[in-house]
Design a protein around this motif. Structure first.
Motif, short mmCIF file in Angstrom:
data_model
loop_
_atom_site.label_atom_id
_atom_site.label_comp_id
_atom_site.label_asym_id
_atom_site.label_seq_id
_atom_site.Cartn_x
_atom_site.Cartn_y
_atom_site.Cartn_z
N LYS A 89 0.83 -1.21 0.00
CA LYS A 89 0.00 0.00 0.00
C LYS A 89 0.87 1.25 0.00
O LYS A 89 0.63 2.20 -0.75
N LEU A 90 1.92 1.24 0.83
CA LEU A 90 2.83 2.39 0.89
C LEU A 90 3.52 2.62 -0.44
O LEU A 90 3.65 3.77 -0.90
N GLU A 120 1.21 4.27 -2.88
CA GLU A 120 0.96 5.66 -2.51
C GLU A 120 2.08 6.58 -2.97
O GLU A 120 1.86 7.76 -3.29
N HIS A 121 3.31 6.05 -2.98
CA HIS A 121 4.47 6.87 -3.31
C HIS A 121 4.94 6.69 -4.75
O HIS A 121 6.06 7.05 -5.10
N ASP A 166 7.86 9.74 5.44
CA ASP A 166 6.64 9.03 5.84
C ASP A 166 6.85 8.39 7.22
O ASP A 166 7.87 7.76 7.48
#
Length: 646
Positions: free
Chosen positions: A52-53, A56-57, A98
């Motif tokens: 997921k991270l 997102e990036h 983050d």
């Protein structure tokens, strides 16, 4: 890009840190660039959180790494060449900021080459005919102008019932044509992966020139199916072969190498690598920090603690290069394999060094169209034109698979000992480097190591093999003073050691010896470094490299390694000789460090009987009669040892 070509004491953290620092310092010469791949350490995250991270990036995906804690490989959405450095830095900054991220490490790209990707002369070959009779390296009857009897002696191993069954060999390369009818039934899909594209399908990327046929050819040497009327036969034709695609991108990164070397170590037994740093005669390079850690984990934890087997092609730089400048081939954790041609001579592209353990075969020096290595090729085809040390390493992996079938309990060190003991001089010869015997009577050659692998001899000895004793490490001594080196004069230094006698890490019987050296010179390529053991064995740690013009970097804590003192008693004076091999009388240099590191056992392994016989001959024979007597003593000892294992 990268170019082609066990049961023991856990290494102390300090030792691993030291070796990592040694390798990293010398690797700094390589031209580096940002790739868009990132190593990310998260704060106790599950794989789905990392994925997921990553999305997102702006990354394509995240993959959990098998080594280290909470480490993930973040793959870029785009090919790195389309990314600007500024955008990469911005992405790096956002990711590092983050709250879910602990550390971020951008992955630098560096060069690696396939080894031995050499086309032999074109010839018309009927690809529908079986090529077994043309596989002279398996059974040499004199085909293609070769020397009869000069082969891997696989027929004897096969006759004893050993064909590699139950053993998995991974080909770390540019992919495998796993749909090939001569490979498909032996393909291990579970153990395969594509680290270039981050998917489980390591199929080679198409090119018009079939450049990505390298891995498929290597796979056929190991595991091509027998008796199916297609191409030829693998050395271990009932083994399983896995494809690890990791070479086919415009760069190599530490994270891709480490991931490949550590992929499924409880399923994969043997990793075969026919690549390394550029064989241009001027590069000094080796594995980076993550890859070193992955290799250390492999030999300590792989195969249920018996240790992963890493087989490495020694290099294709010829007389212009020295494989001790390659930190993969010269590693203690790898089995470095050189090649011989079908009449027993060295191939013109073979590199020499004191870390090579043994040899197999590549091609013939004459322009005979059938003198190459016969194996599988892309898209269901066959070839007679595989060559180089690229061809040699998979042959060795196949022989080791036969040994592992004979005795699945063999550790990574057991296989090295078996290689030393059963490899044979046979008809191997070189005009420059002669065969010699070390202090315990083992015959070796600076080019060929301990000789050509003998599959029959190895499986017979392996069947009832007793695991070698525990391994220890001793820092035998160190010199930190600055010493000048001048043309016309050899610098002679000596370290006298008790090999840590009386301490827990005492080493009485040698395996590997490392000379960790920091030195620079007005021309690095003209440096020549030799080291002589207390039992009189001289190892050539570094030969002249005429294309190496470096005058700045030199060698910074570089671990030169020798296997030539195997089995010897290390106690006593070690002599280091450093000088220049050149026509110029203006060369100069500075030696800033020499640290002697010994690795071996306290109690005697199999070599003990040979040691006793040799020492007996030393006491009873005159100097001029020693060689003949020693030959007889060693032959009797080896025959006795082999007969006990029949």
């Amino acid at each position: 890009m990268r170019r082609f070509r066990g049961h023991h004491r856990t290494a102390p953290a300090l030792f691993l840190t030291l070796i990592g620092a040694l390798m990293m310092s010398a690797a700094a010469e390589d031209e580096l660039f940002i790739t868009g791949h990132f190593l990310v350490q998260m704060r106790e995250a599950a794989p789905e959180d990392a994925q997921k991270l990553a999305l997102e990036h702006g990354f394509e995906s995240a993959r959990k790494l098998p080594f280290g804690e909470d480490l993930f490989h973040f793959y870029p959405l785009e090919m790195p060449k389309t990314r600007r450095k500024r955008s990469l830095h911005q992405q790096h900054h956002r990711l590092a900021s983050d709250h879910r991220v602990k550390n971020v490490f951008p992955q630098e790209g560096f060069g690696r080459q396939k080894r031995g990707y050499r086309d032999l002369p074109n010839t018309d070959v009927n690809m529908s005919d079986p090529l077994f009779t043309k596989q002279w390296y398996l059974i040499n009857t004199g085909q293609a102008d070769g020397t009869p009897g000069l082969d891997l002696n696989v027929a004897e191993a096969w006759s004893l019932g050993f064909t590699g069954k139950g053993v998995t060999i991974a080909i770390m390369d540019d992919g495998i044509d796993y749909l090939h009818p001569d490979l498909a039934s032996n393909y291990n899909a579970e153990a395969s992966f594509d680290f270039s594209s981050n998917d489980p399908y390591p199929y080679p990327r198409y090119t018009d020139d079939w450049f990505n046929s390298h891995g498929t050819r290597c796979a056929g040497e190991v595991s091509a199916v027998s008796n199916n009327n297609i191409c030829g036969v693998g050395v271990a034709y009932n083994s399983k072969v896995a494809g690890i695609r990791m070479l086919d991108q415009p760069f190599m990164t530490d994270i891709i190498e480490a991931s490949s070397i550590s992929h499924m170590p409880q399923v994969i037994d043997i990793y075969s690598a026919s690549w390394g740093p550029t064989d241009d005669g001027k590069t000094v390079d080796g594995p980076r920090e993550l890859t070193l850690q992955a290799m250390a984990d492999g030999v300590n934890k792989g195969r249920g603690g018996k240790g992963s087997i890493y087989v490495w092609a020694s290099g294709d730089g010829g007389s212009y290069d020295d494989c001790n400048c390659d930190g993969y081939a010269s590693s203690m954790w790898t089995i470095s394999i050189n090649s011989a041609i079908n009449d027993g001579r060295t191939a013109l592209y073979d590199e020499s060094c004191s870390s090579t353990l043994a040899s197999t075969f590549s091609n013939g020096r004459k322009r005979n169209p059938e003198a190459g290595v016969a194996t599988t090729d892309l898209y269901g085809n066959c070839t007679l034109r595989h060559s180089g040390t690229s061809a040699a390493a998979p042959e060795a992996a196949g022989v080791f698979a036969l040994a592992l079938e004979a005795n699945p309990n063999l550790t990574w060190r057991d296989l090295q000992h078996l290689t030393v003991l059963t490899s044979k001089r046979n008809k191997l010869h070189d005009e420059v480097h002669q065969w010699r015997r070390n202090g315990v009577g083992l015959e070796f050659n600076h080019l060929f190591g301990y000789g050509v692998l003998d599959a029959g001899g190895m499986v017979k000895l392996a069947r009832d093999w007793k695991t070698v004793p525990e391994r220890f490490h001793c820092v035998a001594g160190s010199m930190q003073d600055i010493h000048k080196i001048q043309s016309g004069n050899k610098l002679l230094l000596s370290i006298s050691t008790d090999a840590c006698q009386g301490k827990d890490n005492f080493v009485r019987y040698l395996e590997h010896v490392q000379a960790v050296i920091t030195v620079n010179a007005s021309r690095r390529g003209d440096l020549n470094i030799n080291m002589t053991s207390p039992m009189g064995t001289k190892s050539i740690l570094l030969s002249r490299r005429p294309r190496d013009d470096d005058a700045k970097v030199g060698f910074d804590k570089w671990p030169f390694m020798t296997t030539h003192t195997w089995g010897e008693d290390p106690r006593g004076p070690w002599l280091l000789e450093v000088g220049f091999q050149s026509q110029s009388d203006m060369q100069s240099g500075l030696l800033k460090e020499w640290t002697l590191m010994l690795h071996g056992t306290q109690s005697a392994p199999y070599i003990d009987q040979v040691v006793r016989d040799y020492q007996s001959k030393l006491a009873m024979s005159k100097k001029e009669e020693l060689e003949e007597e020693l030959d007889e003593a060693v032959e009797r000892s080896l025959k006795s040892l082999l007969s006990k294992n029949n």
